[in-house]
Design a protein around this motif. Structure first.
Motif, PDB file in Angstrom:
ATOM      1  N   ALA A  41       0.741  -1.559   0.385  1.00 40.02           N
ATOM      2  CA  ALA A  41       0.233   0.087   0.210  1.00 40.02           C
ATOM      3  C   ALA A  41       0.612   1.404  -0.118  1.00 40.02           C
ATOM      4  CB  ALA A  41      -0.718   0.068   0.975  1.00 40.02           C
ATOM      5  N   PHE A  42       0.576   2.333  -0.287  1.00 35.09           N
ATOM      6  CA  PHE A  42       1.526   3.660  -0.406  1.00 35.09           C
ATOM      7  C   PHE A  42       0.413   4.685  -0.006  1.00 35.09           C
ATOM      8  CE2 PHE A  42       1.980   0.700  -4.747  1.00 35.09           C
ATOM      9  CZ  PHE A  42       3.741   0.901  -4.500  1.00 35.09           C
ATOM     10  N   VAL A  43       1.609   5.800   0.883  1.00 32.03           N
ATOM     11  CA  VAL A  43       0.940   6.397   0.911  1.00 32.03           C
ATOM     12  C   VAL A  43       1.669   7.958   0.754  1.00 32.03           C
ATOM     13  CG1 VAL A  43       0.656   7.494   3.629  1.00 32.03           C
ATOM     14  CG2 VAL A  43       1.335   5.304   3.420  1.00 32.03           C
ATOM     15  N   LYS A  44       1.235   8.849   0.236  1.00 31.11           N
ATOM     16  CA  LYS A  44       2.187   9.901   0.132  1.00 31.11           C
ATOM     17  C   LYS A  44       2.140  11.485   1.021  1.00 31.11           C
ATOM     18  CE  LYS A  44       2.395  12.237  -4.470  1.00 31.11           C
ATOM     19  NZ  LYS A  44       1.563  12.783  -6.073  1.00 31.11           N
ATOM     20  N   GLU A  45       3.389  12.046   1.239  1.00 31.15           N
ATOM     21  CA  GLU A  45       3.003  12.610   1.536  1.00 31.15           C
ATOM     22  C   GLU A  45       3.589  14.180   1.413  1.00 31.15           C
ATOM     23  OE1 GLU A  45       3.733  14.288   6.649  1.00 31.15           O
ATOM     24  OE2 GLU A  45       2.615  12.816   6.049  1.00 31.15           O
ATOM     25  N   LYS A  46       2.884  15.503   0.984  1.00 31.24           N
ATOM     26  CA  LYS A  46       3.798  16.059  -0.056  1.00 31.24           C
ATOM     27  C   LYS A  46       4.089  15.341  -1.522  1.00 31.24           C
ATOM     28  CE  LYS A  46       4.173  19.596   3.204  1.00 31.24           C
ATOM     29  NZ  LYS A  46       4.602  19.668   4.938  1.00 31.24           N
ATOM     30  N   GLU A  47       5.610  15.406  -1.557  1.00 28.57           N
ATOM     31  CA  GLU A  47       5.799  14.353  -2.542  1.00 28.57           C
ATOM     32  C   GLU A  47       6.596  13.371  -2.402  1.00 28.57           C
ATOM     33  OE1 GLU A  47       5.485  15.679  -5.705  1.00 28.57           O
ATOM     34  OE2 GLU A  47       4.473  16.692  -4.632  1.00 28.57           O
ATOM     35  N   LEU A  48       7.041  13.193  -0.843  1.00 31.03           N
ATOM     36  CA  LEU A  48       7.419  11.659  -0.653  1.00 31.03           C
ATOM     37  C   LEU A  48       6.026  10.410  -1.102  1.00 31.03           C
ATOM     38  CD1 LEU A  48      10.302  10.953   0.695  1.00 31.03           C
ATOM     39  CD2 LEU A  48       8.958  10.931   3.324  1.00 31.03           C
ATOM     40  N   ILE A  49       6.938   9.851  -1.236  1.00 32.43           N
ATOM     41  CA  ILE A  49       5.604   8.570  -1.769  1.00 32.43           C
ATOM     42  C   ILE A  49       6.815   7.050  -0.814  1.00 32.43           C
ATOM     43  CG2 ILE A  49       5.153   6.268  -2.812  1.00 32.43           C
ATOM     44  CD1 ILE A  49       5.002   9.003  -5.024  1.00 32.43           C
ATOM     45  N   MET A  50       5.757   6.599   0.245  1.00 32.83           N
ATOM     46  CA  MET A  50       6.153   5.999   1.344  1.00 32.83           C
ATOM     47  C   MET A  50       5.235   4.424   0.963  1.00 32.83           C
ATOM     48  SD  MET A  50       6.668   7.957   4.846  1.00 32.83           S
ATOM     49  CE  MET A  50       7.762   6.926   5.792  1.00 32.83           C
ATOM     50  N   SER A  51       5.667   3.032   1.671  1.00 33.11           N
ATOM     51  CA  SER A  51       5.129   2.226   1.769  1.00 33.11           C
ATOM     52  C   SER A  51       4.938   1.465   2.442  1.00 33.11           C
ATOM     53  CB  SER A  51       5.841   1.143   0.796  1.00 33.11           C
ATOM     54  OG  SER A  51       5.540   0.329  -0.011  1.00 33.11           O
ATOM     55  N   THR A  52       3.805   0.585   2.854  1.00 36.33           N
ATOM     56  CA  THR A  52       3.948  -0.267   3.749  1.00 36.33           C
ATOM     57  C   THR A  52       2.685  -1.177   3.372  1.00 36.33           C
ATOM     58  OG1 THR A  52       2.763  -0.088   6.312  1.00 36.33           O
ATOM     59  CG2 THR A  52       1.520   0.733   4.280  1.00 36.33           C
ATOM     60  N   TRP A  53       2.187  -2.486   4.248  1.00 39.49           N
ATOM     61  CA  TRP A  53       2.039  -2.809   4.039  1.00 39.49           C
ATOM     62  C   TRP A  53       0.172  -3.282   3.978  1.00 39.49           C
ATOM     63  CZ3 TRP A  53       5.138  -5.706   0.931  1.00 39.49           C
ATOM     64  CH2 TRP A  53       6.324  -6.617   2.094  1.00 39.49           C
ATOM     65  N   VAL A  54      -1.203  -3.740   3.463  1.00 44.78           N
ATOM     66  CA  VAL A  54      -2.058  -3.365   2.825  1.00 44.78           C
ATOM     67  C   VAL A  54      -2.011  -3.901   4.604  1.00 44.78           C
ATOM     68  CG1 VAL A  54      -3.863  -4.070   2.173  1.00 44.78           C
ATOM     69  CG2 VAL A  54      -2.956  -3.579   0.974  1.00 44.78           C
ATOM     70  N   LYS A  55      -3.416  -3.408   5.608  1.00 45.95           N
ATOM     71  CA  LYS A  55      -3.252  -3.756   7.190  1.00 45.95           C
ATOM     72  C   LYS A  55      -4.123  -5.518   6.670  1.00 45.95           C
ATOM     73  CE  LYS A  55      -7.189  -2.191  10.068  1.00 45.95           C
ATOM     74  NZ  LYS A  55      -8.710  -2.274  10.599  1.00 45.95           N
TER      75      LYS A  55
END
Ligand code: SF4
Length: 204
Positions: free
Chosen positions: A117-131
């Motif tokens: 799963a991806f999270v975007k904060e401003k221009e920064l893309i971060m990744s995590t696992w789907v719940k």
């Protein structure tokens, strides 16, 4: 932020089919997903409708839950809907054919990225696992670490498709507010036509 450093993420699909058979997973669809499916299903709209559900949000839906939806809801005369893949009575994806996906090369964006799963904060893309995926997906923790470049590219592609989809839906919703709202089926068809004309433009 619930992000995970890219270097620590390991995943290699074990073809377990757990994600396709998980009753808690709903595969929602962008207009590009809809076009891919429509083409895969011989451009047969009736056949497509047999594979699609319209997930509706109503007054009982929590605003917090609605806010967490990645795809914006479409205002239709059938209510606020998000198109997604149907499930069989056993809550298995309509396209799952043991031991694998029967439309693998045209599978939706959500399936392409699962369990990321991806999270975007401003221009920064971060990744995590789907719940819940770390509890159910046997591919997590297997193989070499995913490279930062690979995840960034996937994240960028993901947000590009989602943001474009949401922009199109917002335009549809303005139309719906000013005129007669479309039915859910008409909205689906409108999204496919939009996807097709965008595809034709890209080919020029
Ligand atoms: S479309 Fe394919 S990959 Fe996606 S949930 Fe259904 S069977 Fe699984």
């Amino acid at each position: 932020m619930n992000g995970i450093l890219f270097e620590k993420m390991r995943f290699t699909c074990q073809q377990s089919g757990h994600c396709c058979c998980d009753p808690n997973i709903i595969v929602t669809l962008t207009y590009r997903d809809l076009l891919r499916l429509f083409t895969t299903l011989y451009c047969d709209f009736r056949l497509l409708l047999q594979k699609i559900s319209f997930y509706t949000l109503d007054s009982t839906t929590s605003p917090i839950l609605e806010k967490q939806m990645v795809l914006e809801t479409i205002l239709t005369s059938d209510g606020k809907v998000i198109p997604g893949l149907k499930k069989h009575s056993k809550k298995i994806c309509v396209f799952y054919s043991r031991p694998s996906c029967s439309i693998y090369s045209s599978r939706p964006l959500a399936c392409r990225n699962y369990p990321l799963a991806f999270v975007k904060e401003k221009e920064l893309i971060m990744s995590t696992w789907v719940k819940n995926s770390p509890k159910t997906c046997p591919g997590i923790g297997k193989g070499s670490p995913l490279s930062q470049k690979n995840i960034e590219q996937r994240g960028k592609r993901f947000f590009k498709e989602i943001e474009k989809h949401n922009q199109v839906v917002r335009e549809l919703n303005v139309e719906a507010s000013n005129n007669r709202p479309l039915t859910a089926r008409e909205a689906l068809w409108t999204l496919i036509i939009y996807g097709e004309s965008e595809y034709q433009q890209r080919q020029k």
